[in-house]
Design an enzyme around this catalytic site. Structure first.
Site, PDB file in Angstrom:
ATOM      1  N   CYS A  64      -1.646  33.294  11.659  1.00  0.00           N
ATOM      2  CA  CYS A  64      -1.388  33.973  12.921  1.00  0.00           C
ATOM      3  C   CYS A  64      -1.030  32.942  13.972  1.00  0.00           C
ATOM      4  O   CYS A  64      -1.831  32.620  14.865  1.00  0.00           O
ATOM      5  CB  CYS A  64      -2.603  34.780  13.341  1.00  0.00           C
ATOM      6  SG  CYS A  64      -2.714  36.255  12.354  1.00  0.00           S
ATOM      7  N   TYR A  84       0.639  14.034   1.654  1.00  0.00           N
ATOM      8  CA  TYR A  84       0.317  14.533   2.995  1.00  0.00           C
ATOM      9  C   TYR A  84       0.485  16.048   3.110  1.00  0.00           C
ATOM     10  O   TYR A  84       0.842  16.560   4.165  1.00  0.00           O
ATOM     11  CB  TYR A  84       1.151  13.808   4.064  1.00  0.00           C
ATOM     12  CG  TYR A  84       0.984  12.297   4.015  1.00  0.00           C
ATOM     13  CD1 TYR A  84      -0.235  11.711   4.304  1.00  0.00           C
ATOM     14  CD2 TYR A  84       2.051  11.461   3.656  1.00  0.00           C
ATOM     15  CE1 TYR A  84      -0.395  10.335   4.245  1.00  0.00           C
ATOM     16  CE2 TYR A  84       1.893  10.083   3.589  1.00  0.00           C
ATOM     17  CZ  TYR A  84       0.663   9.529   3.887  1.00  0.00           C
ATOM     18  OH  TYR A  84       0.511   8.170   3.813  1.00  0.00           O
ATOM     19  N   ARG A 115       2.901   7.685   0.061  1.00  0.00           N
ATOM     20  CA  ARG A 115       3.917   8.717  -0.111  1.00  0.00           C
ATOM     21  C   ARG A 115       4.778   8.478  -1.357  1.00  0.00           C
ATOM     22  O   ARG A 115       5.006   9.385  -2.152  1.00  0.00           O
ATOM     23  CB  ARG A 115       4.820   8.727   1.129  1.00  0.00           C
ATOM     24  CG  ARG A 115       5.792   9.889   1.194  1.00  0.00           C
ATOM     25  CD  ARG A 115       6.812   9.665   2.318  1.00  0.00           C
ATOM     26  NE  ARG A 115       6.223   9.327   3.585  1.00  0.00           N
ATOM     27  CZ  ARG A 115       5.828  10.216   4.506  1.00  0.00           C
ATOM     28  NH1 ARG A 115       5.978  11.495   4.281  1.00  0.00           N
ATOM     29  NH2 ARG A 115       5.297   9.808   5.649  1.00  0.00           N
ATOM     30  N   GLU A 132       0.814  -1.222   0.000  1.00  0.00           N
ATOM     31  CA  GLU A 132       0.000   0.000   0.000  1.00  0.00           C
ATOM     32  C   GLU A 132       0.843   1.265   0.000  1.00  0.00           C
ATOM     33  O   GLU A 132       0.817   2.048   0.965  1.00  0.00           O
ATOM     34  CB  GLU A 132      -0.891   0.016   1.249  1.00  0.00           C
ATOM     35  CG  GLU A 132      -1.928  -1.071   1.240  1.00  0.00           C
ATOM     36  CD  GLU A 132      -2.645  -1.195   2.573  1.00  0.00           C
ATOM     37  OE1 GLU A 132      -3.760  -1.700   2.570  1.00  0.00           O
ATOM     38  OE2 GLU A 132      -2.078  -0.795   3.610  1.00  0.00           O
ATOM     39  N   PRO A 133       1.577   1.522  -1.055  1.00  0.00           N
ATOM     40  CA  PRO A 133       2.378   2.746  -1.075  1.00  0.00           C
ATOM     41  C   PRO A 133       1.496   3.982  -1.236  1.00  0.00           C
ATOM     42  O   PRO A 133       0.576   3.995  -2.050  1.00  0.00           O
ATOM     43  CB  PRO A 133       3.256   2.567  -2.316  1.00  0.00           C
ATOM     44  CG  PRO A 133       2.456   1.677  -3.222  1.00  0.00           C
ATOM     45  CD  PRO A 133       1.692   0.748  -2.300  1.00  0.00           C
TER      46      PRO A 133
HETATM   47  N1  LLP Z   1      -1.357   1.639   4.670  1.00  0.00           N
HETATM   48  C1  LLP Z   1      -1.754   2.007   5.899  1.00  0.00           C
HETATM   49  C2  LLP Z   1      -2.598   1.103   6.672  1.00  0.00           C
HETATM   50  C3  LLP Z   1      -1.349   3.242   6.433  1.00  0.00           C
HETATM   51  O1  LLP Z   1      -1.733   3.587   7.650  1.00  0.00           O
HETATM   52  C4  LLP Z   1      -0.540   4.107   5.651  1.00  0.00           C
HETATM   53  C5  LLP Z   1      -0.143   5.412   6.167  1.00  0.00           C
HETATM   54  C6  LLP Z   1      -0.161   3.686   4.361  1.00  0.00           C
HETATM   55  C7  LLP Z   1      -0.584   2.451   3.909  1.00  0.00           C
HETATM   56  C8  LLP Z   1       0.672   4.531   3.453  1.00  0.00           C
HETATM   57  O2  LLP Z   1       1.944   4.748   3.971  1.00  0.00           O
HETATM   58  P1  LLP Z   1       3.037   5.524   3.084  1.00  0.00           P
HETATM   59  O3  LLP Z   1       3.422   4.617   1.924  1.00  0.00           O
HETATM   60  O4  LLP Z   1       2.421   6.766   2.592  1.00  0.00           O
HETATM   61  O5  LLP Z   1       4.161   5.770   4.002  1.00  0.00           O
HETATM   62  N2  LLP Z   1       0.805  12.231   7.816  1.00  0.00           N
HETATM   63  C9  LLP Z   1       2.065  11.538   7.931  1.00  0.00           C
HETATM   64  C10 LLP Z   1       2.008  10.145   7.340  1.00  0.00           C
HETATM   65  C11 LLP Z   1       0.924   9.280   7.969  1.00  0.00           C
HETATM   66  C12 LLP Z   1       0.871   7.900   7.358  1.00  0.00           C
HETATM   67  C13 LLP Z   1      -0.350   7.194   7.823  1.00  0.00           C
HETATM   68  N3  LLP Z   1      -0.525   5.884   7.282  1.00  0.00           N
HETATM   69  C14 LLP Z   1       3.150  12.374   7.240  1.00  0.00           C
HETATM   70  O6  LLP Z   1       2.827  13.445   6.741  1.00  0.00           O
HETATM   71  O7  LLP Z   1       4.310  11.998   7.220  1.00  0.00           O
END
Ligand code: LLP
Length: 431
Positions: free
Chosen positions: A361, A390, A293, A290-291
């Site tokens: 602010c 994000y 980012r 599940e990519p």
């Molecule tokens: N699958 C699940 C169950 C997740 O909780 C997440 C991310 C992903 C996949 C995707 O992960 P990624 O490949 O994007 O790393 N707001 C934070 C990141 C929170 C990620 C939450 N879950 C930030 O801005 O760094």
């Protein structure tokens, strides 16, 4: 890759995916969120091809749309034959509106409401990634009402610390997501699922964290999950056909962070998965990832216009721009690093140290500290790189500031995928 779609043209302006950023800013205004559609598609293909090579048939990447959710992105995911992960009825509704094939959608979350469950089934959701016993009962009830057998995966918590790789016991147990393997909770949830006549348990899911650069924690999680899968087969005769390893592969935001070869990481995980299954004497499950980012982050850029500069002798210089924590709260929340460049005066040397501040602010509204730019003046254009993930997804209307538009750079040039919010949009819900 940090600078993959950047260049400088004869006018000394930064270009993004072949387009002059100054011209884009003039046409669409600032703050402006840009996305390189071609780069997003390339990254989808990199994941998809690598997973097809590394894992059994049916294995595929699911785009974790919490990273950036809007209608056009789901159309692109459908065209690229990606699956998706959604975490709310809002993301689901957006995907439905985009015509995304719901059989490839996975509904996540630890607090799904009855209404979420009803809405998702009504729209033909492929799978729920069921988090806990309460949710399972609710899914079973709704499926019974509809006379269907609902496919689910179970979210399990293997207790991997992705930063240290250490198996810290509080980390294993103290997490709001999923059923803990170590203390028997996961096993009980599996038995509950197997006893629900309206639930079709297809497999297990884990997600160990985000912004992980090393492939080792993913390997560790895969081995733990496969070992558990084999134990359940041995003990209860249920051999799960699907294993979802979650998201989390990192993205470099600055040149100090390493570039990642996603295909190579997937290949390494693949070798380990096949070897481990052989050792455990189980069939290799279909593997999902599940990519989020790593699909969109480095295809994004945000352009801002400088509003003011302020020098505080003996302390620092502030350069304030027309956006900030409302379109990118990540420095405020996590002190997240970003690369900041001048977009309009690239020929001049970037030797003016400053803090790039937002317009809210709130003194914590900073986009980045310790930045170097050509001594900025009001009207200059500044680019923040790697803002695809994000940022817009976590944007807000704090201080009643409208959200920027999303302009995609596609095969035929730039187009608006999400329009800029207007001041009147902000009044839309006021009665
Ligand atoms: N699958 C699940 C169950 C997740 O909780 C997440 C991310 C992903 C996949 C995707 O992960 P990624 O490949 O994007 O790393 N707001 C934070 C990141 C929170 C990620 C939450 N879950 C930030 O801005 O760094």
């Amino acid at each position: 890759m940090l600078y993959k779609n950047l260049n400088i043209n004869e006018a000394g302006h930064l270009t993004f995916a072949g387009n002059d950023t100054t011209a884009l800013a003039q046409e669409y205004g600032t703050p402006l969120m840009l996305l390189d559609e071609i780069a997003i598609r390339e990254r989808c293909r990199e994941y998809k091809n690598a997973m097809e090579d590394a894992f059994p048939e049916g294995s595929m990447p699911l785009y974790a749309s919490k990273a950036l959710s809007f209608k056009r992105i789901y159309e692109i995911m459908a065209e690229e034959k990606m699956g998706i992960d959604v975490v709310s009825s809002g993301e689901l509704r957006t995907a439905v509106k985009a015509g995304f094939p719901m059989e490839n959608a996975y509904f996540h979350g630890n607090a799904k409401t009855d209404e979420d469950i009803r809405f998702a089934m009504e729209n033909g959701i492929g799978y729920f990634v069921c988090d806990n016993a309460d949710e399972m009962e609710a899914i079973d009830r709704e499926a019974e009402k509809r006379g269907i057998r609902q496919k689910i995966l179970l979210r399990l918590s293997p207790g991997i610390d992705p930063h240290t790789h250490a198996k810290i016991s509080t980390g294993k147990i103290d997490c709001k997501f999923g059923a803990v393997i170590e203390n028997g909770q996961a096993e009980r949830l599996i038995l509950q699922a197997l006893s629900c006549k309206n639930i079709d348990l297809r497999g297990y899911h884990c997600h160990i964290g985000s912004q992980i650069f090393d492939h080792a924690p993913f390997c560790e999680a895969a081995v733990m999950m496969l070992t558990f899968l084999a134990q359940i087969k041995e003990k209860h005769g249920f051999c799960a056909p699907v294993l979802n390893l979650g998201g989390g592969m990192g993205v470099p935001y600055t040149k100090d962070e390493p570039a990642i070869d996603y295909a190579e990481n997937i290949r390494k995980i693949g070798v380990l998965v096949w070897d481990t299954c052989k050792e455990l004497n189980i069939p290799v499950p279909v593997i999902l990832m599940e990519p989020g980012r790593s699909i969109v982050a480095d295809s994004g850029m945000t352009l801002y216009t400088v509003s003011s500069t302020k020098e505080i002798p003996g302390f620092k210089n502030y350069v304030s721009v027309d956006g900030g924590m409302t379109d990118n709260p990540r420095y405020t929340l996590y002190e997240a690093p970003y690369t900041v460049l001048s977009a309009s005066r690239t020929a001049e040397s970037a030797d003016y140290p400053c803090t790039l501040a937002g317009r809210c602010c709130e003194s914590g509204d900073l986009i980045q500290e310790n930045v170097k730019l050509p001594a900025p003046k009001r009207g200059d254009l500044v680019a923040v790189l790697t803002t695809g993930a994000y940022n817009y997804a976590m944007a807000s209307n704090y201080n009643r500031i409208p959200r920027p538009p999303i302009v995609m750079i596609g095969e035929n040039g730039p187009y608006t995928a999400v329009r800029r919010e207007t001041l009147d949009d902000l009044l839309e819900y006021d009665i």
